[in-house]
Design a protein around this motif. Structure first.
Motif, PDB file in Angstrom:
ATOM      1  N   ALA A  89       2.953  -1.945 -18.949  1.00 53.19           N
ATOM      2  CA  ALA A  89       4.342  -1.856 -18.263  1.00 53.19           C
ATOM      3  C   ALA A  89       4.271   0.132 -17.774  1.00 53.19           C
ATOM      4  N   ALA A  90       4.757   0.570 -19.466  1.00 50.64           N
ATOM      5  CA  ALA A  90       4.580   2.672 -19.116  1.00 50.64           C
ATOM      6  C   ALA A  90       4.160   3.037 -18.068  1.00 50.64           C
ATOM      7  N   GLU A  91       2.556   2.018 -18.241  1.00 47.97           N
ATOM      8  CA  GLU A  91       1.676   3.293 -17.162  1.00 47.97           C
ATOM      9  C   GLU A  91       1.648   2.542 -16.096  1.00 47.97           C
ATOM     10  N   LEU A  92       2.147   1.284 -15.878  1.00 47.60           N
ATOM     11  CA  LEU A  92       2.476   0.683 -14.421  1.00 47.60           C
ATOM     12  C   LEU A  92       3.007   1.510 -13.638  1.00 47.60           C
ATOM     13  N   VAL A  93       4.496   1.619 -14.109  1.00 49.13           N
ATOM     14  CA  VAL A  93       5.663   2.295 -14.307  1.00 49.13           C
ATOM     15  C   VAL A  93       5.379   3.642 -13.532  1.00 49.13           C
ATOM     16  N   HIS A  94       4.686   4.402 -14.610  1.00 46.16           N
ATOM     17  CA  HIS A  94       4.169   5.594 -14.128  1.00 46.16           C
ATOM     18  C   HIS A  94       4.029   5.781 -13.260  1.00 46.16           C
ATOM     19  N   ASN A  95       2.528   5.200 -12.605  1.00 43.88           N
ATOM     20  CA  ASN A  95       2.329   4.735 -11.490  1.00 43.88           C
ATOM     21  C   ASN A  95       2.447   4.687 -10.213  1.00 43.88           C
ATOM     22  N   PHE A  96       4.010   3.830 -10.033  1.00 41.38           N
ATOM     23  CA  PHE A  96       4.598   3.854  -9.398  1.00 41.38           C
ATOM     24  C   PHE A  96       5.744   4.889  -8.387  1.00 41.38           C
ATOM     25  N   SER A  97       5.864   5.324  -9.717  1.00 43.79           N
ATOM     26  CA  SER A  97       6.502   6.529  -9.496  1.00 43.79           C
ATOM     27  C   SER A  97       5.641   7.683  -8.762  1.00 43.79           C
ATOM     28  N   LEU A  98       4.374   7.675  -9.266  1.00 42.56           N
ATOM     29  CA  LEU A  98       2.979   8.990  -8.357  1.00 42.56           C
ATOM     30  C   LEU A  98       3.047   8.436  -6.657  1.00 42.56           C
ATOM     31  N   LEU A  99       2.985   6.531  -7.099  1.00 45.64           N
ATOM     32  CA  LEU A  99       2.338   6.893  -5.279  1.00 45.64           C
ATOM     33  C   LEU A  99       4.511   6.782  -4.595  1.00 45.64           C
ATOM     34  N   HIS A 100       5.089   6.919  -4.936  1.00 49.83           N
ATOM     35  CA  HIS A 100       6.261   7.097  -4.744  1.00 49.83           C
ATOM     36  C   HIS A 100       6.192   8.867  -3.953  1.00 49.83           C
ATOM     37  N   ASP A 101       6.181   9.637  -5.002  1.00 53.06           N
ATOM     38  CA  ASP A 101       6.318  11.258  -5.443  1.00 53.06           C
ATOM     39  C   ASP A 101       5.602  11.300  -4.111  1.00 53.06           C
ATOM     40  N   ASP A 102       3.650  10.654  -3.615  1.00 54.22           N
ATOM     41  CA  ASP A 102       2.873  11.484  -3.090  1.00 54.22           C
ATOM     42  C   ASP A 102       3.888  11.158  -1.741  1.00 54.22           C
ATOM     43  N   VAL A 103       4.541  10.555  -1.729  1.00 51.47           N
ATOM     44  CA  VAL A 103       4.848   9.720  -0.072  1.00 51.47           C
ATOM     45  C   VAL A 103       5.763  11.138   0.020  1.00 51.47           C
ATOM     46  N   MET A 104       6.352  10.904  -0.783  1.00 48.01           N
ATOM     47  CA  MET A 104       7.765  11.901  -0.823  1.00 48.01           C
ATOM     48  C   MET A 104       7.587  13.887  -0.596  1.00 48.01           C
ATOM     49  N   ASP A 105       6.779  14.352  -1.238  1.00 51.03           N
ATOM     50  CA  ASP A 105       6.314  15.349  -1.301  1.00 51.03           C
ATOM     51  C   ASP A 105       5.187  15.728  -0.353  1.00 51.03           C
ATOM     52  N   GLY A 106       4.813  14.579   0.456  1.00 49.36           N
ATOM     53  CA  GLY A 106       3.545  14.930   1.462  1.00 49.36           C
ATOM     54  C   GLY A 106       2.038  15.890   0.947  1.00 49.36           C
ATOM     55  N   ASP A 107       2.049  15.553  -0.761  1.00 52.84           N
ATOM     56  CA  ASP A 107       1.247  16.094  -1.404  1.00 52.84           C
ATOM     57  C   ASP A 107       0.075  14.691  -0.454  1.00 52.84           C
ATOM     58  N   VAL A 108      -1.350  15.326  -0.023  1.00 52.14           N
ATOM     59  CA  VAL A 108      -2.894  15.073   0.062  1.00 52.14           C
ATOM     60  C   VAL A 108      -3.601  15.179  -1.036  1.00 52.14           C
ATOM     61  N   THR A 109      -3.540  15.382  -2.098  1.00 55.89           N
ATOM     62  CA  THR A 109      -4.249  15.484  -3.295  1.00 55.89           C
ATOM     63  C   THR A 109      -3.854  14.955  -4.876  1.00 55.89           C
ATOM     64  N   ARG A 110      -4.592  13.968  -5.212  1.00 56.31           N
ATOM     65  CA  ARG A 110      -4.062  13.349  -6.560  1.00 56.31           C
ATOM     66  C   ARG A 110      -5.756  12.984  -6.979  1.00 56.31           C
ATOM     67  N   ARG A 111      -5.363  13.704  -8.398  1.00 54.44           N
ATOM     68  CA  ARG A 111      -6.419  12.996  -9.614  1.00 54.44           C
ATOM     69  C   ARG A 111      -7.969  13.848  -8.367  1.00 54.44           C
ATOM     70  N   HIS A 112      -7.582  15.197  -7.231  1.00 53.89           N
ATOM     71  CA  HIS A 112      -9.319  15.175  -7.284  1.00 53.89           C
ATOM     72  C   HIS A 112      -9.847  14.118  -5.703  1.00 53.89           C
ATOM     73  N   ARG A 113      -9.213  13.513  -5.824  1.00 53.03           N
ATOM     74  CA  ARG A 113      -9.122  12.905  -4.350  1.00 53.03           C
ATOM     75  C   ARG A 113      -8.376  12.479  -2.998  1.00 53.03           C
ATOM     76  N   PRO A 114      -8.162  11.603  -2.291  1.00 52.41           N
ATOM     77  CA  PRO A 114      -6.824  12.211  -1.673  1.00 52.41           C
ATOM     78  C   PRO A 114      -6.237  10.483  -1.280  1.00 52.41           C
ATOM     79  N   THR A 115      -4.560  10.900  -1.280  1.00 50.47           N
ATOM     80  CA  THR A 115      -3.601  10.251  -1.927  1.00 50.47           C
ATOM     81  C   THR A 115      -3.491   8.862  -1.405  1.00 50.47           C
ATOM     82  N   ALA A 116      -2.566   8.538  -2.057  1.00 51.25           N
ATOM     83  CA  ALA A 116      -2.938   7.068  -1.623  1.00 51.25           C
ATOM     84  C   ALA A 116      -2.468   6.533   0.201  1.00 51.25           C
ATOM     85  N   TRP A 117      -1.766   7.606  -0.122  1.00 51.65           N
ATOM     86  CA  TRP A 117      -0.831   6.933   2.070  1.00 51.65           C
ATOM     87  C   TRP A 117      -1.446   7.800   2.679  1.00 51.65           C
TER      88      TRP A 117
END
Length: 345
Positions: A89-117
């Motif tokens: 559950a902790a890992e799922l919540v963390h990754n929920f926040s990462l998916l949303h963070d990448d969208v809000m920040d406009g980040d195009v790279t996460r963990r060395h490859r393109p972000t999901a969005w």
């Protein structure tokens, strides 16, 4: 059956590797319960699938939060196996926040490859994040543990604090008068709350006393704030080969991170020059970004941020000792905390 302290403590990297190996099967099983459209995006984000849905083995992340949950359970006399729903559950919540963070920040790279969005689109990534958050609560609710209701409450409160912190972070981008104290409060919510909750839900699933749960939550929260200080340093000076993001990425996005706000509020000539760069009505060049990083350092904000991280780690360790943890789990929690706050070294 409890985990006994019969073997030597592992290094932090060994603990994180163990945590990833233990949690991944349960995490994959949980994600497999999602609708197909959500499974594909979540699988890509976790590094299990490529953009076409085929098998992949990309970087899945450090697994710090599930490691804290599992170790917290062991620290209060429980087992890692019994705390697996808390870790997932902790890992799922963390990754929920990462998916949303990448969208809000406009980040195009996460963990060395393109972000999901950037691969699947903004709307799809947001929905996938929502799906992971809902799944996290479902994992806790359906595990049959007597502490499930309390654990759901812990995570729910942490998510609300996380969202408030993220909201403040976004608001800071539109403001020129961000104070250092409110920036620290933002980081406490955005990062500290979930690390604290990861320890708390692990301790709950391990059968810890109310006092132990409180101290381990405080340990995680202090560690989380220290982690954010270090993460913000990496957002400026981090090696892209390590961070998976471009150098100076936070400066490029003109984020009001902790070291940047510390620099901007230092009332120095360097602060005024940095403020002018942040206000410039143009895209910052590579030369601008290098200059901005230099100005943050000249203001003393780089050293101050590392000093705050070190102080917070010391305060976290006081709470860890106060929880009266089992010896091996205590040493391993301490090792993970030190690794998490020394990533700039």
């Amino acid at each position: 059956m409890t985990d006994l302290d019969v073997s030597p403590a592992r290094t932090a990297r060994e603990v994180l590797s163990w945590s990833r190996g233990e949690v991944d099967p349960a995490l994959r099983a949980a994600v497999d319960r999602l609708p197909e459209s959500m499974r594909v995006i979540a699988g890509y984000h976790f590094g299990w699938r490529d953009e076409r849905g085929g098998p992949a083995s990309a970087d899945p992340g450090k697994a710090i939060r599930p490691a804290l949950a599992l170790l917290a359970a062991q620290a209060v006399g429980g087992s890692a196996e019994g705390a697996m729903p808390a870790a997932v559950a902790a890992e799922l919540v963390h990754n929920f926040s990462l998916l949303h963070d990448d969208v809000m920040d406009g980040d195009v790279t996460r963990r060395h490859r393109p972000t999901a969005w950037s691969v699947f689109g903004i709307n799809a990534a947001i929905l996938a994040g929502d799906s992971l958050l809902t799944l996290a609560l479902d994992v806790l609710a359906t595990g049959g543990h007597p502490a499930a209701t309390r654990a759901i409450r812990e995570l729910s409160v942490a998510v609300q604090e996380l969202l408030a912190g993220q909201s403040a972070d976004l608001a800071f981008e539109e403001r020129a008068d961000v104070g250092l104290a409110e920036c620290v409060r933002m980081a406490e919510g955005k990062t500290g709350a979930l690390l604290g909750a990861s320890c708390a839900v692990g301790a709950l699933f391990g059968g810890g006393t109310a006092e132990q749960v409180e101290h381990l939550r405080a340990f995680g929260a202090k560690l989380g704030l220290a982690f954010q200080f270090v993460d913000d340093l990496l957002g400026i000076w981090g090696d892209p080969a390590v961070t998976g993001k471009p150098v100076y990425s936070d400066l490029q996005n003109r984020k009001k991170s902790l070291p940047v706000v510390a620099a901007l509020t230092s009332d120095t000539p360097a602060a005024r020059e940095l403020d002018a760069l942040y206000r410039a009505d143009r895209q910052l060049t590579d030369v601008d970004l290098a200059r901005a990083a230099h100005l943050v350092e000249v203001c003393g904000a780089r050293a101050w941020s590392q000093g705050r991280a070190d102080d917070l780690l010391a305060r976290a360790r006081v709470h860890l000792r106060a929880a009266r943890p089992a010896d091996r789990a205590s040493r391993e929690l301490d090792a993970v905390a030190r690794l998490a706050t020394q990533r700039t070294h």
